[in-house]
Motif scaffolding. Structure first.
Motif, PDB file in Angstrom:
ATOM      1  N   ARG A   1     -11.204 -11.645   0.171  1.00 27.69           N
ATOM      2  CA  ARG A   1     -10.202 -11.247  -0.826  1.00 27.69           C
ATOM      3  C   ARG A   1      -9.363 -12.410  -1.323  1.00 27.69           C
ATOM      4  O   ARG A   1      -8.501 -12.222  -2.187  1.00 27.69           O
ATOM      5  CB  ARG A   1      -9.261 -10.204  -0.201  1.00 27.69           C
ATOM      6  CG  ARG A   1      -9.816  -8.836  -0.310  1.00 27.69           C
ATOM      7  CD  ARG A   1      -9.078  -7.770   0.389  1.00 27.69           C
ATOM      8  NE  ARG A   1      -7.652  -7.869   0.545  1.00 27.69           N
ATOM      9  CZ  ARG A   1      -6.944  -6.982   1.251  1.00 27.69           C
ATOM     10  NH1 ARG A   1      -7.566  -5.973   1.825  1.00 27.69           N
ATOM     11  NH2 ARG A   1      -5.652  -7.098   1.372  1.00 27.69           N
TER      12      ARG A   1
ATOM     13  N   ASP B   1     -14.067  -3.881  -3.556  1.00 27.69           N
ATOM     14  CA  ASP B   1     -15.020  -2.849  -3.105  1.00 27.69           C
ATOM     15  C   ASP B   1     -15.893  -2.313  -4.246  1.00 27.69           C
ATOM     16  O   ASP B   1     -16.919  -1.686  -3.994  1.00 27.69           O
ATOM     17  CB  ASP B   1     -14.262  -1.667  -2.477  1.00 27.69           C
ATOM     18  CG  ASP B   1     -13.356  -2.096  -1.340  1.00 27.69           C
ATOM     19  OD1 ASP B   1     -13.585  -3.182  -0.775  1.00 27.69           O
ATOM     20  OD2 ASP B   1     -12.409  -1.350  -1.022  1.00 27.69           O
TER      21      ASP B   1
ATOM     22  N   TYR C   1     -10.838 -11.079   5.648  1.00 28.92           N
ATOM     23  CA  TYR C   1      -9.978 -11.225   4.472  1.00 28.92           C
ATOM     24  C   TYR C   1     -10.307 -12.426   3.590  1.00 28.92           C
ATOM     25  O   TYR C   1      -9.799 -12.511   2.475  1.00 28.92           O
ATOM     26  CB  TYR C   1      -8.511 -11.247   4.914  1.00 28.92           C
ATOM     27  CG  TYR C   1      -8.124  -9.897   5.444  1.00 28.92           C
ATOM     28  CD1 TYR C   1      -7.686  -8.897   4.591  1.00 28.92           C
ATOM     29  CD2 TYR C   1      -8.308  -9.586   6.790  1.00 28.92           C
ATOM     30  CE1 TYR C   1      -7.401  -7.630   5.061  1.00 28.92           C
ATOM     31  CE2 TYR C   1      -8.032  -8.315   7.277  1.00 28.92           C
ATOM     32  CZ  TYR C   1      -7.582  -7.344   6.398  1.00 28.92           C
ATOM     33  OH  TYR C   1      -7.326  -6.087   6.859  1.00 28.92           O
TER      34      TYR C   1
ATOM     35  N   ARG D   1       0.832  -1.205   0.000  1.00 22.23           N
ATOM     36  CA  ARG D   1       0.000   0.000   0.000  1.00 22.23           C
ATOM     37  C   ARG D   1       0.871   1.262   0.000  1.00 22.23           C
ATOM     38  O   ARG D   1       0.406   2.338   0.370  1.00 22.23           O
ATOM     39  CB  ARG D   1      -0.937  -0.020   1.204  1.00 22.23           C
ATOM     40  CG  ARG D   1      -2.047  -1.069   1.119  1.00 22.23           C
ATOM     41  CD  ARG D   1      -3.208  -0.691   2.020  1.00 22.23           C
ATOM     42  NE  ARG D   1      -4.270  -1.685   2.005  1.00 22.23           N
ATOM     43  CZ  ARG D   1      -5.279  -1.689   1.135  1.00 22.23           C
ATOM     44  NH1 ARG D   1      -5.336  -0.757   0.204  1.00 22.23           N
ATOM     45  NH2 ARG D   1      -6.220  -2.607   1.205  1.00 22.23           N
TER      46      ARG D   1
ATOM     47  N   GLU E   1     -18.752  -2.684   6.513  1.00 23.78           N
ATOM     48  CA  GLU E   1     -17.770  -2.230   7.518  1.00 23.78           C
ATOM     49  C   GLU E   1     -17.726  -0.705   7.638  1.00 23.78           C
ATOM     50  O   GLU E   1     -17.371  -0.171   8.678  1.00 23.78           O
ATOM     51  CB  GLU E   1     -16.376  -2.755   7.166  1.00 23.78           C
ATOM     52  CG  GLU E   1     -15.818  -2.204   5.851  1.00 23.78           C
ATOM     53  CD  GLU E   1     -14.373  -2.609   5.578  1.00 23.78           C
ATOM     54  OE1 GLU E   1     -13.725  -3.207   6.442  1.00 23.78           O
ATOM     55  OE2 GLU E   1     -13.896  -2.303   4.457  1.00 23.78           O
TER      56      GLU E   1
ATOM     57  N   MET F   1     -16.747  -6.411   3.916  1.00 18.65           N
ATOM     58  CA  MET F   1     -15.794  -5.340   3.576  1.00 18.65           C
ATOM     59  C   MET F   1     -16.415  -4.382   2.548  1.00 18.65           C
ATOM     60  O   MET F   1     -17.567  -4.506   2.181  1.00 18.65           O
ATOM     61  CB  MET F   1     -14.517  -5.945   3.030  1.00 18.65           C
ATOM     62  CG  MET F   1     -13.596  -6.472   4.089  1.00 18.65           C
ATOM     63  SD  MET F   1     -12.059  -7.029   3.323  1.00 18.65           S
ATOM     64  CE  MET F   1     -10.995  -7.108   4.755  1.00 18.65           C
ATOM     65  N   GLY F   2     -15.598  -3.458   2.085  1.00 15.71           N
ATOM     66  CA  GLY F   2     -16.075  -2.515   1.081  1.00 15.71           C
ATOM     67  C   GLY F   2     -15.569  -1.105   1.303  1.00 15.71           C
ATOM     68  O   GLY F   2     -15.910  -0.178   0.576  1.00 15.71           O
TER      69      GLY F   2
HETATM   70  O1  F6P Z   1      -9.911  -2.250  -0.584  1.00 14.97           O
HETATM   71  C1  F6P Z   1     -10.054  -3.574  -0.242  1.00 14.97           C
HETATM   72  C2  F6P Z   1     -10.193  -3.750   1.248  1.00 14.97           C
HETATM   73  O2  F6P Z   1     -10.294  -5.130   1.550  1.00 14.97           O
HETATM   74  C3  F6P Z   1     -11.318  -2.967   1.887  1.00 14.97           C
HETATM   75  O3  F6P Z   1     -12.566  -3.611   1.704  1.00 14.97           O
HETATM   76  C4  F6P Z   1     -10.856  -2.911   3.307  1.00 14.97           C
HETATM   77  O4  F6P Z   1     -11.446  -1.817   3.981  1.00 14.97           O
HETATM   78  C5  F6P Z   1      -9.377  -2.725   3.147  1.00 14.97           C
HETATM   79  O5  F6P Z   1      -9.037  -3.245   1.883  1.00 14.97           O
HETATM   80  C6  F6P Z   1      -8.524  -3.408   4.186  1.00 14.97           C
HETATM   81  O6  F6P Z   1      -7.218  -2.978   4.005  1.00 14.97           O
HETATM   82  P1  F6P Z   1      -5.897  -3.730   4.457  1.00 14.97           P
HETATM   83  O7  F6P Z   1      -5.599  -4.775   3.446  1.00 14.97           O
HETATM   84  O8  F6P Z   1      -4.857  -2.664   4.429  1.00 14.97           O
HETATM   85  O9  F6P Z   1      -6.152  -4.286   5.808  1.00 14.97           O
END
Ligand code: F6P
Length: 346
Positions: free
Chosen positions: A270, A139, A267, A79, A234, A181-182
């Motif tokens: 994802r 998202d 997670y 990030r 969230e 999430m989102g």
């Molecule tokens: O943007 C994708 C996402 O999974 C969001 O839904 C969530 O708020 C964020 O990333 C979580 O971020 P990280 O991976 O930095 O914990």
């Protein structure tokens, strides 16, 4: 094979949170670049950090095979935001990125990411890099495209989770609150909530009142509905330091005599293999990015517009977020079926 593209060097990096379909997009970029255009493809590790620190290797056809179904990203991601933080004040990292891009002799850079990534991509384009973006995120909040890949897979995973809550909710006659999430957008919760037969759907875009939610759930209970499913995004408005699911679950418990339980899916949404739809659109996003490079169109993000994949200027995309419109047709239709969004008495 187009002659003027032969031997061109393109870099590809993935930035921001991972999601299913990234490898399908990398494969779409790489195979199109190699087979159709005779380009050389370089995979850059760990997002923009990899370009700043010269972490890359050439990707050949072998490395691009067998990755279509893989979750995550073979390149790794981060990030890191080159234009934020102390070094950013002096533009140190962007300068390093530009230097490494030129030293490596890249003709173009494909950047796969979400909103933040598109903003960075736009600035790098302004600095002279030939950037093409591809939108990815569970998202679905990237502005300027109908959809980003990753979303369909996340909806599928979240829906399966909600499906599984029904039987345990029914057995115990409970209210099941599931947090999805989102980030600040409610797309995932809206779609999975509807697909999973949710009774209450709470998303950041709709101001809700817990009194309405409690009354609605009590009414369902009086009407002999043995259990209810509450899908919560969230990003809803809530006090700090408490999860959305815990907040909503506790409020329902306090306001009703109903038994509640909460699940935070996290997670899992994802991870793992992409759905067929995500594999297909990620492939198309990837292939289109290379077509744009071959024709010399830069500073754009590939956008899905109906059935077409078209360029959208990064300057228009960067810094914007695509939220669920309050009058979205799925919301209107859901209301007619008795689903509560917590904003009115039902
Ligand atoms: O943007 C994708 C996402 O999974 C969001 O839904 C969530 O708020 C964020 O990333 C979580 O971020 P990280 O991976 O930095 O914990």
């Amino acid at each position: 094979m187009a002659k003027d593209t032969k031997g061109m060097k393109i870099g590809i990096l993935t930035a921001g949170g991972d999601c299913p379909g990234i490898n399908a997009a990398i494969r779409g970029v790489g195979k199109t670049a190699i087979y159709e255009y005779g380009m050389n493809v370089f995979g850059i590790s760990s997002g923009f950090r990899g370009l700043a620190e010269n972490l890359y290797s050439e990707l050949d056809e072998g490395q691009l095979s067998g990755i279509l179904t893989l979750g995550g990203t073979i390149l790794g991601t981060s990030r890191d935001k080159p234009y934020k933080g102390d070094a950013a004040a002096e533009n140190k990292i962007p300068k390093q990125i530009k230097k490494n891009y030129l030293d490596l002799g890249l003709d173009a850079l494909v950047v796969i990411g979400g909103n933040g990534t598109m903003k960075t991509a736009s600035r790098l384009f302004d600095e002279g890099l030939n950037v093409v973006g591809i939108p990815k995120t569970i998202d679905n909040d990237v502005w300027g495209t109908d959809v980003s890949f990753g979303f369909d897979s996340a909806v599928w995973i979240a829906t399966e989770a909600i499906d599984r809550l029904h039987s345990t909710a029914n057995s115990h006659k409970r209210i099941m609150v599931i947090e999805l999430m989102g980030h600040k957008a409610g797309w995932l919760t809206l779609y999975a909530g509807v697909a999973g037969g949710g009774d209450v759907i709470l998303i950041p875009e709709i101001d809700f009142d817990m009194e309405y939610v409690a009354k609605y759930l009590e009414k369902r209970s009086r009407n002999l509905k043995p259990y209810s499913i509450v899908a919560v995004a969230e990003g809803i408005k809530k006090p700090k330091g408490i999860s959305a699911a815990t907040y909503v679950s506790q409020a329902i418990r306090d306001m009703t005599k109903l038994e509640t339980r909460e699940t935070i899916l996290g997670y899992i949404q994802r991870g793992g293999t992409p759905t067929p739809i995500d594999r297909v659109i990620a492939t198309q996003f990837g292939a289109k990015a290379v077509e744009l490079i071959a024709e010399g169109t830069f500073g754009v993000m590939v956008s899905k517009n109906g059935e077409r994949f078209v360029p959208m200027p990064l300057s228009e995309v960067g810094g914007k977020v695509k939220l669920v419109p309050g009058d979205h047709s799925l919301i209107r239709k859901s209301r007619k079926m008795g689903i509560s969004f917590g904003d009115r008495k039902m």
